[in-house]
Design an enzyme around this catalytic site. Structure first.
Site, PDB file in Angstrom:
ATOM      1  N   CYS A  33       3.725  -3.343   8.938  1.00 27.61           N
ATOM      2  CA  CYS A  33       2.266  -3.478   9.164  1.00 27.61           C
ATOM      3  C   CYS A  33       1.986  -4.923   8.406  1.00 27.61           C
ATOM      4  O   CYS A  33       1.117  -5.466   8.403  1.00 27.61           O
ATOM      5  CB  CYS A  33       1.585  -2.152   8.398  1.00 27.61           C
TER       6      CYS A  33
HETATM    7  C1  UN1 Z   1       4.322  -1.176   6.139  1.00 23.93           C
HETATM    8  O1  UN1 Z   1       4.654  -2.002   6.988  1.00 23.93           O
HETATM    9  O2  UN1 Z   1       3.616  -0.111   6.544  1.00 23.93           O
HETATM   10  O3  UN1 Z   1       5.714  -4.757   1.992  1.00 23.93           O
HETATM   11  C2  UN1 Z   1       4.761  -0.829   4.615  1.00 23.93           C
HETATM   12  C3  UN1 Z   1       6.551  -4.405   2.841  1.00 23.93           C
HETATM   13  C4  UN1 Z   1       7.226  -2.973   2.589  1.00 23.93           C
HETATM   14  C5  UN1 Z   1       6.373  -2.160   3.017  1.00 23.93           C
HETATM   15  C6  UN1 Z   1       5.463  -2.244   4.301  1.00 23.93           C
HETATM   16  N1  UN1 Z   1       7.676  -2.968   1.156  1.00 23.93           N
HETATM   17  O4  UN1 Z   1       6.674  -5.141   3.922  1.00 23.93           O
END
Ligand code: UN1
Length: 518
Positions: A287
């Protein structure tokens, strides 16, 4: 080795009421990772009932003892790190070093919250009256339902499960239906590692619609007090609507269209390295993945040449080999990604690979590691020349696709960065302090990186977004405590009489007309 897994309610396997599915390895789809008996809406409701029943006793366990339980979970996850990481790589295709990093994030989360068991501070607050004391306490919310995505099949769930349990809540957890084996493994590690009594954590394996129906029923029956959801903005808004009807505010962690601004003073090689990692790492299915590079027009050509070169050289393939990224998480994401590829327009220039779409023998990717036809692999795409009304600019395109556009002044860069209406992560590459603070103030994102990529949040800073990325809730660190506890205020009057607030307050006699003599 494939395993048989099923929902677990109050410590016992639940009967198979839904379909049976196979969870397969997306890098080698003929390999079955787990045979899964899905539950149905009644499974979800039964799990919520079990959680409801177990909650008072769990809340009675002193918080420092719950903290010790979290400490043990951390140690047992650490002792099983490699086997859990291997399972993550097998079930969702994340390259093994990233999978190990994901497991590390669970351990970090446990390390943070084990001490919180001995804090979970309330306050003593002065009263406006004598012989009266004011206090605040954090109470558990009750039963928490956690519904998570499979791109971070174990780390992101732990961001909910660990603090929710520490705070004295009991939990119903529904992992993604394409990462059930990871879900079952983390469930076992938490229950065994933490010595949790039956019913404190319950596992529901079900598809999305069934889960929604179960959640709706459980909310109607008053069995759920809080929902945590990580997934798409579309489903997040349905969950927000449903919980809103019950006067609840869900903890929502949704999609992102995360911008990276590259200014004239940027170190371009550093920016390219970050664009590669955050744009194409986990095949662009975080995300926090990079959505659009917004590059100053004076450095656009230089940046794009370097980004194109680095992307062409990036190794794609078997996630147990040394690759930048592996397969799509699951076939359904491949189908959706095909739609996003359809958004590319004739006026865009597509860079980064020798072809677009699925990587096959007939549509090869140079330097591919392994057999592309065994799994679900896609070419990386840099789409240059995106315009602000393009679908590709305005929407999350979950997959290995990065848009590029240009700007003339920082105000325009910030406007473009905010335009899609998400607001999760953001990044700027600059060596001008004034630009850093102007960007921080202007960007709508919950998370801002300076000379760092949009991905890679640490597990003890607030994580969350605004706009289409969430409803302002934050996970991680002390901030998530407000999701899983409710403040209770208490006042205690030991004066022996009824002292009325605002009315029986001693008045001093101020002289506001007083002035110093010149
Ligand atoms: C996600 O993509 O739901 O910052 C979390 C990051 C990871 C967490 C992502 N530590 O890319």
């Amino acid at each position: 080795m494939s395993r048989n897994i099923t929902s677990i309610i109050a410590g016992a396997p639940a009967g198979a009421t839904g379909a049976r599915i196979a969870s397969t390895n997306p890098a080698r789809t003929s390999e079955v990772v787990a045979d899964v008996s899905l539950g149905d809406a009644s499974t979800f409701v039964a799990a919520a009932q079990a959680a409801r029943q177990a909650q008072p006793a769990w809340a009675d366990v002193p918080a420092p003892v719950r903290g010790r339980s979290i400490a043990h979970i951390g140690r047992v996850v650490e002792a099983n790190a490699e086997s859990l990481a291997r399972l993550v790589t097998r079930e969702i295709g994340k390259p093994y070093p990233e999978a190990l990093g994901e497991v590390r994030e669970i351990v970090d989360t446990c390390d943070f919250f084990l001490g919180e068991g001995r804090r979970l501070y309330g306050q003593t607050v002065p009263s406006e009256m004598p012989d009266k004391q004011l206090f605040t306490f954090r109470n558990p919310v009750g039963v928490v339902s956690v519904i998570t995505a499979g791109n971070f099949p174990v780390a992101v769930p732990s961001w909910y499960l660990i603090p929710a349990l520490l705070c004295g809540n009991t939990v119903v957890w529904k992992p993604a239906d394409y990462s059930p084996a990871c879900g079952a493994a983390l469930f076992d590690l938490i229950v065994h590692g933490g010595g949790l009594p039956d019913g404190v954590l319950n596992l529901v394996l079900a598809d999305g619609e069934t889960t929604f129906a179960g959640l709706e029923q459980a909310l109607d029956e008053g069995l759920v007090d809080k929902v945590g959801f990580t997934g798409s903005s579309a489903v997040g808004s349905r969950i927000g609507e449903l919980t809103g009807r019950h006067l609840q505010s869900a903890c929502l962690e949704l999609g992102g269209k995360n911008p990276m601004v590259v200014t004239p003073s940027a170190d371009l090689d550093l920016a390219v390295e970050a664009a590669l990692f955050s744009g194409f790492g986990t095949a662009g299915q975080r995300c926090t993945s990079l959505g659009t590079v917004i590059v100053h027009e004076s450095v656009h050509d230089d940046f794009i040449a370097r980004f194109d070169k680095a992307t062409r050289q990036a190794t794609v393939g078997d996630p147990f080999s040394d690759v930048v990224y592996g397969p799509m998480l699951d076939e359904k994401f491949a189908q959706r990604f095909e739609d996003y590829i359809g958004w590319i327009q004739p006026y865009h220039s597509v860079l980064g690979s020798t072809a677009t779409g699925r990587i096959t023998a007939a549509n090869p990717r140079e330097g591919f590691m392994g057999d592309p036809e065994a799994g679900i692999f896609y070419h990386p795409l840099i789409v240059d020349g995106v315009r602000e009304d393009d679908a590709i600019f305005l929407n999350e395109t979950f997959g290995p696709l990065v848009g590029v556009t240009t700007y003339r002044d920082l105000g325009e860069a910030i406007r473009l960065a905010n335009l899609p209406g998400y607001g999760l992560s953001s990044s700027i590459y600059t060596n001008e302090p004034a630009e850093v603070f102007a960007f921080r103030r202007g960007i709508s994102a919950g998370m801002v990186s300076i000379n760092n990529s949009t991905s890679g949040a640490e597990a003890h800073l607030p994580f969350g977004g605004n706009g289409k990325s969430g409803n302002g809730s934050r996970q991680s660190g002390v901030w998530v405590l407000d999701q899983f506890t409710r403040w209770q205020s208490m006042n205690w009057d030991y004066s022996g009489r009824l002292q009325k607030a605002q009315m029986d307050v001693t008045e001093l006699t101020p002289d506001e007309s007083f002035r110093l003599a010149d």
